[in-house]
Design a protein around this motif. Structure first.
Motif, mmCIF file in Angstrom:
data_model
loop_
_atom_site.group_PDB
_atom_site.id
_atom_site.type_symbol
_atom_site.label_atom_id
_atom_site.label_comp_id
_atom_site.label_asym_id
_atom_site.label_seq_id
_atom_site.Cartn_x
_atom_site.Cartn_y
_atom_site.Cartn_z
ATOM 1 N N LEU A 256 1.680 2.242 -3.623
ATOM 2 C CA LEU A 256 0.677 2.494 -4.643
ATOM 3 C C LEU A 256 0.566 4.006 -5.054
ATOM 4 O O LEU A 256 0.904 4.881 -4.256
ATOM 5 N N ARG B 77 -2.766 6.798 -2.434
ATOM 6 C CA ARG B 77 -2.352 6.616 -1.100
ATOM 7 C C ARG B 77 -3.756 7.228 -0.189
ATOM 8 O O ARG B 77 -4.278 8.010 -0.436
ATOM 9 N N ALA C 162 1.107 -1.166 -0.106
ATOM 10 C CA ALA C 162 -0.170 0.063 0.118
ATOM 11 C C ALA C 162 0.606 1.273 0.011
ATOM 12 O O ALA C 162 0.464 2.420 -0.438
#
Length: 217
Positions: A91, A94, A88
């Motif tokens: 990415l 966010r 994550a």
């Protein structure tokens, strides 16, 4: 599937809460960090069904709680003990506090009486958050769990709710995960063992029943 009478008994408005899980712009919106999941939630109808359930809850006096996953821009307090958390961080979109990504996604409407609970860590909307004490203070006995994903957060929410003594109701077509065919299998073989599984229309029939029927119940 439960009968109308059985489901109606569970979904008594004063003791029922509708939980939406991570139905936020950065997860299921047009600019999602997880486009495959967003596509599954939208094209499969799950997000639209969540919106229908939220609207019915507002009209029927059922409390709505929105569980949002986010992180601080500096990452302080965020979990890093699983591949999911580390991925994550890389990415392009966010879930940063205060940004568009952590707003409840359209077409879900947030009413003034809704409660939005934000968490900075972990996988579950209940574990280590304000959701459990809020549910107890609201007099909740039955928790309707909707949203994403069927892979992680939704089963976490259901298991945590059951472990804390709530009855969980899962509208199967108001939940999405990836790949799309994983969701019905997970619900049938896992969540159905611990929760009452229904359809959105079946839940709506109970939430929108006439007031005189509620008084007789």
């Amino acid at each position: 599937m439960p009968s109308y009478a059985e489901l109606s008994e569970l979904l008594d408005p004063p003791t029922t809460v509708l939980l939406t899980v991570e139905c936020q712009e950065g997860v299921v919106g047009a600019d999602s960090a997880l486009p495959e999941l967003a596509e599954a939630a939208r094209s499969g109808g799950a997000l639209a069904n969540v919106a229908r359930l939220v609207a019915a809850a507002h009209a029927g006096g059922v409390q709505v709680v929105h569980a949002i996953a986010e992180r601080r821009p500096d990452g302080r307090g965020a979990s890093r003990n699983a591949r999911l958390f580390r991925a994550a961080e890389r990415l392009p979109v966010r879930q940063l506090t205060g940004t568009h990504a952590v707003r409840v996604a359209a077409p879900i409407e947030v009413a003034e009486e809704d409660i939005v609970v934000r968490r900075l860590h972990g996988l579950s909307p209940l574990q280590g958050t304000d959701v459990d004490p809020l549910l107890r203070n609201l007099g909740c006995r039955t928790l309707i769990v909707t949203g994403v994903s069927a892979n992680v957060a939704v089963p976490n929410a259901v298991f945590d709710a059951v472990n804390r003594g709530y009855t969980a109701v899962v509208p199967a077509d108001a939940v999405a995960g990836v790949p799309a065919d994983y969701t019905p299998a997970m619900i049938r073989h896992t969540l159905a063992l611990v929760a009452t599984v229904a359809t959105t229309d079946e839940v709506l029939a109970c939430l929108t029943r006439p007031r005189d029927e509620l008084r007789r119940a």
